[in-house]
Scaffold this motif. Structure first.
Motif, short mmCIF file in Angstrom:
data_model
loop_
_atom_site.label_atom_id
_atom_site.label_comp_id
_atom_site.label_asym_id
_atom_site.label_seq_id
_atom_site.Cartn_x
_atom_site.Cartn_y
_atom_site.Cartn_z
N ARG A 241 0.84 -1.20 0.00
CA ARG A 241 0.00 0.00 0.00
C ARG A 241 0.88 1.25 0.00
O ARG A 241 0.91 2.00 0.96
CB ARG A 241 -0.90 0.04 1.25
CG ARG A 241 -1.83 -1.14 1.45
CD ARG A 241 -3.05 -1.05 0.52
NE ARG A 241 -4.06 -2.03 0.88
CZ ARG A 241 -4.03 -3.30 0.54
NH1 ARG A 241 -3.00 -3.76 -0.17
NH2 ARG A 241 -4.98 -4.14 0.90
N PRO A 242 1.63 1.51 -1.07
CA PRO A 242 2.48 2.71 -1.08
C PRO A 242 1.64 3.99 -1.05
O PRO A 242 0.44 3.97 -1.34
CB PRO A 242 3.24 2.58 -2.40
CG PRO A 242 2.39 1.70 -3.25
CD PRO A 242 1.71 0.74 -2.31
N LYS A 243 2.30 5.09 -0.72
CA LYS A 243 1.59 6.35 -0.54
C LYS A 243 0.95 6.85 -1.84
O LYS A 243 -0.18 7.36 -1.84
CB LYS A 243 2.54 7.43 -0.01
CG LYS A 243 2.99 7.21 1.43
CD LYS A 243 3.88 8.34 1.89
CE LYS A 243 4.41 8.11 3.30
NZ LYS A 243 3.34 8.10 4.32
N GLN A 244 1.66 6.72 -2.96
CA GLN A 244 1.14 7.27 -4.21
C GLN A 244 0.65 6.18 -5.16
O GLN A 244 -0.52 6.16 -5.53
CB GLN A 244 2.20 8.14 -4.89
CG GLN A 244 2.47 9.44 -4.15
CD GLN A 244 3.20 10.44 -5.01
OE1 GLN A 244 3.00 10.55 -6.21
NE2 GLN A 244 4.09 11.21 -4.37
N ASP A 245 1.54 5.29 -5.58
CA ASP A 245 1.10 4.29 -6.55
C ASP A 245 2.00 3.08 -6.55
O ASP A 245 3.14 3.11 -6.11
CB ASP A 245 0.99 4.88 -7.96
CG ASP A 245 2.26 5.56 -8.41
OD1 ASP A 245 3.27 4.87 -8.58
OD2 ASP A 245 2.25 6.80 -8.58
N LEU A 246 1.43 2.00 -7.07
CA LEU A 246 2.09 0.70 -7.25
C LEU A 246 2.13 0.39 -8.73
O LEU A 246 1.09 0.40 -9.40
CB LEU A 246 1.31 -0.37 -6.49
CG LEU A 246 1.75 -1.83 -6.66
CD1 LEU A 246 3.13 -2.05 -6.06
CD2 LEU A 246 0.73 -2.77 -6.00
N SER A 247 3.33 0.16 -9.26
CA SER A 247 3.47 -0.11 -10.69
C SER A 247 3.97 -1.53 -10.92
O SER A 247 4.94 -1.96 -10.29
CB SER A 247 4.44 0.88 -11.35
OG SER A 247 3.92 2.19 -11.32
N TRP A 248 3.27 -2.25 -11.79
CA TRP A 248 3.67 -3.60 -12.19
C TRP A 248 4.34 -3.51 -13.55
O TRP A 248 3.69 -3.16 -14.55
CB TRP A 248 2.45 -4.50 -12.29
CG TRP A 248 1.83 -4.89 -11.00
CD1 TRP A 248 1.04 -4.14 -10.19
CD2 TRP A 248 1.93 -6.18 -10.38
NE1 TRP A 248 0.64 -4.85 -9.10
CE2 TRP A 248 1.16 -6.12 -9.18
CE3 TRP A 248 2.56 -7.38 -10.71
CZ2 TRP A 248 1.03 -7.21 -8.33
CZ3 TRP A 248 2.44 -8.46 -9.86
CH2 TRP A 248 1.68 -8.37 -8.68
N TYR A 249 5.62 -3.84 -13.62
CA TYR A 249 6.35 -3.92 -14.88
C TYR A 249 6.43 -5.39 -15.27
O TYR A 249 7.13 -6.18 -14.63
CB TYR A 249 7.75 -3.31 -14.73
CG TYR A 249 7.74 -1.80 -14.65
CD1 TYR A 249 7.97 -1.03 -15.78
CD2 TYR A 249 7.48 -1.15 -13.46
CE1 TYR A 249 7.96 0.36 -15.73
CE2 TYR A 249 7.45 0.23 -13.38
CZ TYR A 249 7.70 0.98 -14.52
OH TYR A 249 7.66 2.35 -14.46
N LEU A 250 5.69 -5.77 -16.31
CA LEU A 250 5.53 -7.16 -16.70
C LEU A 250 5.98 -7.36 -18.14
O LEU A 250 5.71 -6.52 -19.01
CB LEU A 250 4.05 -7.58 -16.59
CG LEU A 250 3.36 -7.38 -15.24
CD1 LEU A 250 1.85 -7.46 -15.41
CD2 LEU A 250 3.84 -8.43 -14.25
#
Length: 259
Positions: A241-250
């Motif tokens: 649960r990061p403060k701004q965003d979570l990015s999935w690089y797939l």
């Protein structure tokens, strides 16, 4: 297998702003992540003079570091204003093949111009509890603190295990419940080894978290997280649960079951 031509989508999972970036192969994925890293670094440096990152170990981050160690990023990334940490470490000496710092040192640090005092490794030659305490002190000493007193990384880079672990936060381990330290030692029974890892509250206090996931071997866990998230017993990756965003690089192989 679905053919996924889109490169970036934004949506929400468990009220977390999430990005899904899909590229055809690991090389293209690492190039995209390098471009994004440079942009994010410059934004933070322009705003506050420094950019702090917790690096990851593993095969995909290794390829990412090899990309950063080449032109144009080796010379154009603002290394002199970046401060580099590690999300976790194995209890092996720094020159051991399995050591995360050692891997990053061989494939990135030795190939760029960066002041060694801006690199903060976990002292894996110490007894695990001592190494964790020392790293707790380092992280709290160099990073700004949020309103709850947790250090705030600009970015935490993570890999993903097929069991849903991130950093050295494995399912059903005591470290998942640690809420009074920035780093802790954990015995990983499946690996028969000690590790030291940032704790979940610190990772979740980061502004941004990136997951870099490649290969068909990770496609099942990616499919599970996106389509069948656990509710009663969430996997470690599902607790991000990061403060701004979570990015999935797939890459295409890891994302093969997604549409």
């Amino acid at each position: 297998m679905n053919t996924l031509y889109f490169s970036r989508q934004r949506f929400s999972i468990n009220h977390v702003q999430t990005y899904k970036i899909i590229k055809p192969d690991p090389e293209a994925l690492c190039l995209e992540a390098a471009k994004d890293l440079k942009r994010l670094a410059q934004q933070n440096i322009d705003a506050k003079g420094e950019f702090t990152v917790a690096l990851a170990g593993g095969s995909t981050p290794k390829q990412f570091y090899q990309t950063l160690a080449k032109a144009p990023y080796a010379t154009t990334m603002p290394w002199g204003k970046m401060r580099l940490f590690f999300g976790d470490e194995r209890a092996v000496p720094a020159d051991h093949p399995d050591n995360n710092f050692g891997m990053a040192n061989r494939h990135l640090f030795k190939k760029i111009s960066i002041d060694p005092t801006r690199i903060h490794r976990i002292q894996s030659e110490l007894e695990p509890q001592q190494a964790a305490q020392a790293y707790h002190t380092i992280v709290k000493g160099f990073l700004p603190l949020d309103e709850a007193g947790w250090p705030v990384f600009d970015l935490v880079l993570l890999g993903l295990g097929p069991d849903g672990h991130v950093a050295s936060l494995f399912p059903d381990t005591d470290i998942l419940e640690v809420e009074d330290r920035c780093a802790a030692a954990v015995w990983v029974e499946d690996k028969k080894t000690w590790r030291v890892s940032l704790t979940l509250p610190v990772i979740n206090s980061a502004q941004h978290v990136w997951l870099m996931v490649t290969g068909e071997g990770k496609s099942d866990i990616v499919d599970r997280v996106f389509k069948y998230p656990s509710v009663s017993q969430p996997l470690p990756v599902e607790r991000l649960r990061p403060k701004q965003d979570l990015s999935w690089y797939l890459d295409q192989s890891a994302a093969r079951w997604l549409s």
